[in-house]
Scaffold this motif. Structure first.
Motif, PDB file in Angstrom:
ATOM      1  N   PRO A  23      60.423 -20.001 105.013  1.00 16.92           N
ATOM      2  CA  PRO A  23      59.637 -19.431 103.923  1.00 16.92           C
ATOM      3  C   PRO A  23      58.996 -18.125 104.380  1.00 16.92           C
ATOM      4  N   CYS A  81      57.353 -14.583  92.833  1.00 17.33           N
ATOM      5  CA  CYS A  81      58.741 -15.033  92.946  1.00 17.33           C
ATOM      6  C   CYS A  81      58.900 -16.453  92.401  1.00 17.33           C
ATOM      7  N   GLN A  82      57.897 -17.290  92.623  1.00 23.16           N
ATOM      8  CA  GLN A  82      57.957 -18.648  92.072  1.00 23.16           C
ATOM      9  C   GLN A  82      57.989 -18.611  90.547  1.00 23.16           C
ATOM     10  N   ALA A 134      64.677 -22.087  95.948  1.00 22.66           N
ATOM     11  CA  ALA A 134      64.400 -22.518  97.320  1.00 22.66           C
ATOM     12  C   ALA A 134      64.677 -24.012  97.485  1.00 22.66           C
ATOM     13  N   ALA A 135      64.197 -24.821  96.554  1.00 23.97           N
ATOM     14  CA  ALA A 135      64.393 -26.274  96.649  1.00 23.97           C
ATOM     15  C   ALA A 135      65.881 -26.626  96.601  1.00 23.97           C
ATOM     16  N   ARG A 162      58.070 -17.177  98.940  1.00 20.92           N
ATOM     17  CA  ARG A 162      57.343 -18.301  98.352  1.00 20.92           C
ATOM     18  C   ARG A 162      56.107 -17.840  97.583  1.00 20.92           C
ATOM     19  N   GLU A 166      53.672 -16.331  94.610  1.00 21.92           N
ATOM     20  CA  GLU A 166      53.557 -16.757  93.215  1.00 21.92           C
ATOM     21  C   GLU A 166      54.458 -15.969  92.279  1.00 21.92           C
ATOM     22  N   PRO A 184      63.329 -13.452  92.013  1.00 21.44           N
ATOM     23  CA  PRO A 184      63.026 -13.941  93.353  1.00 21.44           C
ATOM     24  C   PRO A 184      63.710 -13.088  94.421  1.00 21.44           C
ATOM     25  N   ASP A 218      60.942 -20.907  93.267  1.00 20.96           N
ATOM     26  CA  ASP A 218      60.656 -22.246  93.792  1.00 20.96           C
ATOM     27  C   ASP A 218      61.837 -23.180  93.578  1.00 20.96           C
ATOM     28  N   TRP A 237      62.161 -26.554 105.535  1.00 19.95           N
ATOM     29  CA  TRP A 237      61.778 -25.219 105.954  1.00 19.95           C
ATOM     30  C   TRP A 237      61.816 -25.131 107.474  1.00 19.95           C
ATOM     31  N   TYR A 281      55.890 -15.348 102.796  1.00 19.48           N
ATOM     32  CA  TYR A 281      54.879 -15.276 101.748  1.00 19.48           C
ATOM     33  C   TYR A 281      54.619 -13.834 101.349  1.00 19.48           C
TER      34      TYR A 281
END
Length: 158
Positions: A121, A88-89, A97-98, A84, A86, A132, A94, A108, A123
């Motif tokens: 998740p 990778c987002q 994942a969603a 999660r 930044e 990602p 993001d 999660w 970090y």
């Protein structure tokens, strides 16, 4: 339906935590040992830790809930941790994942009804140049896309 193991007994919990009670700052080593033995930190373990260390249950629970690697419920047979961070987002993590959570019908830390897969998740996996990224059980996977993640999830649920 997944087979549910009985919760650990006080004697089983004490066998793990009592030998560690004289360590300086024993709570974290005790929690790690319990997690390694049972796969999660049960409410019974929180009560035993509270009693042994003369802490409130709320204080022990606060430590358990603060650290992401401790679980209060058993995880699925396979655990997929999706980065999660930044970096990778910024490359689509993001959205990936969603979509994954929606496809599995989970939030999660959720586990599929068959008990085979938990999604959590994480970090940063240190794979910033290859995002990602995800951690599948103990294997780091970089440059994930929807197709590769679907393959991983299918294999994990087989």
């Amino acid at each position: 339906m997944p087979q549910t193991l009985p919760p650990p007994t006080d004697a089983e919990i004490d066998a793990i935590i009592v030998p560690l009670k004289d360590l300086e700052g024993p709570l974290l080593p005790m929690l790690h040992a319990l997690q390694a033995a049972f796969g999660h930190i049960s409410s019974a373990a929180i009560a035993r830790l509270s009693h042994l260390l003369n802490m409130t249950k709320a204080e022990v629970h606060g430590v358990v809930s603060f650290y992401h690697d401790f679980r209060e419920r058993p995880a699925g047979r396979h655990v997929v941790k999706i980065c999660r961070a930044e970096s990778c987002q910024a490359v689509g993590g993001d959205v990936l994942a969603a979509e994954t959570l929606a496809r599995l019908g989970l939030d999660w830390h959720g586990t599929t009804a068959d008990g085979r897969l938990t999604v959590e998740p994480v970090y940063c996996l240190g794979m910033c140049a290859c995002g990602p990224a995800a951690l599948v059980d103990d294997t780091v996977v970089g440059r994930l896309d929807a197709t590769r993640l679907e393959q991983i999830l299918t294999e994990a649920r087989a």
